[in-house]
Design an enzyme around this catalytic site. Structure first.
Site, PDB file in Angstrom:
ATOM      1  N   HIS A 121      16.262 -28.000  -7.589  1.00 29.84           N
ATOM      2  CA  HIS A 121      14.932 -26.634  -8.120  1.00 29.84           C
ATOM      3  C   HIS A 121      13.737 -27.228  -7.212  1.00 29.84           C
ATOM      4  O   HIS A 121      13.901 -28.386  -6.866  1.00 29.84           O
ATOM      5  CB  HIS A 121      14.970 -26.988  -9.606  1.00 29.84           C
ATOM      6  CG  HIS A 121      13.885 -25.531 -10.740  1.00 29.84           C
ATOM      7  ND1 HIS A 121      11.950 -26.073  -9.698  1.00 29.84           N
ATOM      8  CD2 HIS A 121      14.093 -25.168 -10.459  1.00 29.84           C
ATOM      9  CE1 HIS A 121      11.815 -25.021 -10.291  1.00 29.84           C
ATOM     10  NE2 HIS A 121      13.066 -24.416 -11.211  1.00 29.84           N
ATOM     11  N   ASP A 198      17.271 -34.730 -13.517  1.00 27.22           N
ATOM     12  CA  ASP A 198      16.039 -33.509 -14.204  1.00 27.22           C
ATOM     13  C   ASP A 198      17.282 -32.451 -14.951  1.00 27.22           C
ATOM     14  O   ASP A 198      18.485 -31.669 -14.674  1.00 27.22           O
ATOM     15  CB  ASP A 198      16.107 -32.670 -13.067  1.00 27.22           C
ATOM     16  CG  ASP A 198      15.751 -31.142 -13.336  1.00 27.22           C
ATOM     17  OD1 ASP A 198      15.571 -30.800 -14.403  1.00 27.22           O
ATOM     18  OD2 ASP A 198      15.258 -30.559 -12.027  1.00 27.22           O
ATOM     19  N   GLN A 201      18.349 -28.083 -17.164  1.00 28.98           N
ATOM     20  CA  GLN A 201      19.449 -26.737 -17.294  1.00 28.98           C
ATOM     21  C   GLN A 201      20.717 -27.161 -18.502  1.00 28.98           C
ATOM     22  O   GLN A 201      21.182 -26.396 -19.031  1.00 28.98           O
ATOM     23  CB  GLN A 201      20.190 -25.732 -16.109  1.00 28.98           C
ATOM     24  CG  GLN A 201      18.666 -25.559 -15.405  1.00 28.98           C
ATOM     25  CD  GLN A 201      18.432 -24.004 -16.107  1.00 28.98           C
ATOM     26  OE1 GLN A 201      19.495 -23.306 -16.948  1.00 28.98           O
ATOM     27  NE2 GLN A 201      17.541 -23.577 -15.789  1.00 28.98           N
ATOM     28  N   LYS A 224      13.650 -24.383 -22.618  1.00 32.04           N
ATOM     29  CA  LYS A 224      14.457 -23.671 -22.451  1.00 32.04           C
ATOM     30  C   LYS A 224      15.608 -23.964 -23.448  1.00 32.04           C
ATOM     31  O   LYS A 224      17.293 -23.595 -23.504  1.00 32.04           O
ATOM     32  CB  LYS A 224      14.936 -24.129 -21.282  1.00 32.04           C
ATOM     33  CG  LYS A 224      14.459 -23.575 -20.137  1.00 32.04           C
ATOM     34  CD  LYS A 224      15.025 -24.258 -18.573  1.00 32.04           C
ATOM     35  CE  LYS A 224      14.051 -23.893 -17.026  1.00 32.04           C
ATOM     36  NZ  LYS A 224      14.020 -23.965 -16.154  1.00 32.04           N
ATOM     37  N   CYS A 362      14.337 -19.977  -7.796  1.00 37.13           N
ATOM     38  CA  CYS A 362      13.828 -21.712  -7.155  1.00 37.13           C
ATOM     39  C   CYS A 362      14.482 -22.672  -6.591  1.00 37.13           C
ATOM     40  O   CYS A 362      14.024 -24.091  -7.006  1.00 37.13           O
ATOM     41  CB  CYS A 362      13.189 -22.255  -8.054  1.00 37.13           C
ATOM     42  SG  CYS A 362      11.444 -21.825  -9.085  1.00 37.13           S
TER      43      CYS A 362
HETATM   44  C1  LIG Z   1      13.231 -24.730 -15.090  1.00 39.73           C
HETATM   45  C2  LIG Z   1      13.576 -25.637 -14.375  1.00 39.73           C
HETATM   46  C3  LIG Z   1      12.850 -26.742 -13.660  1.00 39.73           C
HETATM   47  C4  LIG Z   1      11.126 -26.658 -14.035  1.00 39.73           C
HETATM   48  O1  LIG Z   1      11.104 -26.834 -15.120  1.00 39.73           O
HETATM   49  P1  LIG Z   1      10.017 -25.557 -15.471  1.00 39.73           P
HETATM   50  O2  LIG Z   1       9.715 -25.540 -17.241  1.00 39.73           O
HETATM   51  O3  LIG Z   1       9.240 -24.862 -15.021  1.00 39.73           O
HETATM   52  O4  LIG Z   1       8.675 -26.893 -15.825  1.00 39.73           O
HETATM   53  C5  LIG Z   1      13.245 -27.679 -12.894  1.00 39.73           C
HETATM   54  N1  LIG Z   1      14.677 -27.897 -13.214  1.00 39.73           N
HETATM   55  C6  LIG Z   1      15.084 -27.117 -13.353  1.00 39.73           C
HETATM   56  C7  LIG Z   1      16.799 -27.361 -12.861  1.00 39.73           C
HETATM   57  C8  LIG Z   1      14.966 -25.734 -13.869  1.00 39.73           C
HETATM   58  O5  LIG Z   1      16.079 -25.459 -14.239  1.00 39.73           O
END
Ligand SMILES: *Cc1c(COP(=O)(O)O)cnc(C)c1O
Length: 404
Positions: A121, A198, A201, A224, A362
């Site tokens: 992302h 990260d 997801q 999320k 993104c």
């Molecule tokens: C949504 C997302 C982000 C960013 O998350 P925010 O809540 O906008 O800070 C980063 N990495 C991944 C894989 C995402 O899906």
């Protein structure tokens, strides 16, 4: 099996109509919907215990502080962190990643290398690019194959004594691919690199075990995973969090301030300057409880069934191509139809009450890899149904007929 209708009744928005049609919400990868218990907990905080935390001796301040710290411990147990002070409240994944990249600005030297993956992302690309620009370090990229899987032989070849940080998402937001992060963490550690995962997801679908993974940092967002927006967690190993300088200066993060010198507070407060999203942090704990009550085994079973059905039904449509066909996948289907712009399909099915995401998600480098402007992404949650998928498939067929 889960009683999906009973679960759906927990989410008031799922019985709303959009454009006169029952809402079919398949944009869970962008943000999840919230159960009533989470909505109520937010109101209850403001109605009953609202006060600033870690400051007052008065009763409300203590109640608010206790609730906030209880939530931190709840999340510590949820991700199996060793200590609660390794669990930092943030405003989301983006904040957590920037906290780490900012810290590494005082550690990296010219010639050092940062390894990211081609599945990231933008939130997990841009802060590292900024860090490299600042420090003279070099950004290296793990390539992927046509199935959207990272190529591990190429990753192995990138690693050397110069590698200082490796960062990769647990699950790709654009394609749903689950990355082999245990392997990546082990290999990165073998050359002495720190690893940030990260997990934005991943946390809606599974319970990460940060000690078992042995990652150095794990960042995710609350919104999320059925929690409020503006909440998130950065897990960091105690040693690393002690080593990194604070991200922001302000109140709450200090031990002592004089104009000559300031000493920083102990963890976790060193990284939590200013008044945080108190209600959000508390309610994130409510969301974690809610998901655990449903059970991640149950969540995964339902989501696997949705993924399988959606994949099978969508592939009935001639000219439809799915991106991200690797074996290890979360409940995300990213697709296009030959000769039709994803935006056009997204707009037509929106009129039919169906919320999907269209565009580059993104993750422009992934779109560049496939030479496409974007995809239509349907991302499913445990509260979605097989019937909703059939509604979407019929809508996509209709859109295709209209547009070709
Ligand atoms: C949504 C997302 C982000 C960013 O998350 P925010 O809540 O906008 O800070 C980063 N990495 C991944 C894989 C995402 O899906």
């Amino acid at each position: 099996m889960l009683d999906i209708q009973k679960i759906r009744a927990d989410f008031p928005i799922l019985s709303e109509k959009v454009n006169g049609k029952p809402l079919v919400y398949f944009d869970n990868g962008a943000t999840s919907q919230k159960p009533q218990i989470v909505i109520d907990a937010e109101a209850k905080y403001y109605q009953e215990i609202n006060a600033n935390i870690h400051r007052g001796v008065h009763t409300l301040s203590q109640l608010a502080t206790d609730a906030y710290e209880i939530s931190r411990v709840k999340i510590q147990h949820h991700i199996n962190a060793k200590f609660s002070h390794e669990v930092l409240f943030t405003s989301g994944t983006t904040h957590g990643i920037n906290l780490v990249t900012n810290g590494f600005a005082s550690i990296l030297k010219p010639g050092d290398e940062v390894v990211v993956s081609s599945l990231e992302h933008h939130s997990n690309i841009v802060p590292w690019q900024m860090l490299c620009e600042k420090t003279g370090a070099t950004l290296k990229v793990i390539p992927m194959n046509e199935n959207g899987e990272l190529i591990m032989e190429a990753f192995d070849a990138l690693l050397s004594a110069k590698t200082k940080v490796v960062t990769v998402n647990h699950i790709s937001n654009a394609l749903g691919i689950i990355n082999p992060i245990k392997y990546i963490i082990e290999k990165a550690h073998a050359v002495g690199a720190a690893v940030l995962i990260d997990g934005a997801q991943a946390v809606p679908h599974l319970k990460p075990d940060v000690q078992d993974l042995d990652c150095d940092f794990y960042a995710f967002s609350g919104h999320k995973m059925c929690g409020p927006t503006g909440t998130g967690i950065l897990y960091g190993k105690e040693d690393w969090l002690n080593k990194l300088p604070p991200y922001q200066g302000g109140g709450e993060m200090i031990k002592e301030v004089t104009f000559e010198k300031t000493t920083y507070a102990d963890l976790p407060h060193k990284f939590e300057a200013g008044t945080p999203n108190i209600a959000g942090g508390i309610v994130l704990g409510t969301a974690v409880d809610y998901l655990n009550n449903i059970g991640f085994d149950n969540i995964q079973k339902q989501e696997e069934a949705l993924l399988e059905h959606a994949t099978k039904r969508l592939l009935e449509i001639e000219g439809l191509k799915i991106y991200g066909t690797g074996k290890n996948k979360a409940s995300v289907v990213s697709f296009n139809i030959d000769g039709i712009h994803p935006y056009d399909i997204g707009s037509i099915i929106d009129k039919l009450g169906i919320a999907v995401r269209t565009g580059h998600h993104c993750a422009q480098p992934i779109m560049n890899f496939f030479c496409i402007p974007g995809t239509i992404r349907a991302s499913f949650s445990f509260y979605n149904t097989i019937e909703e998928i059939d509604v979407m498939v019929e809508a996509v067929k209709k859109a295709k007929t209209m547009l070709s």
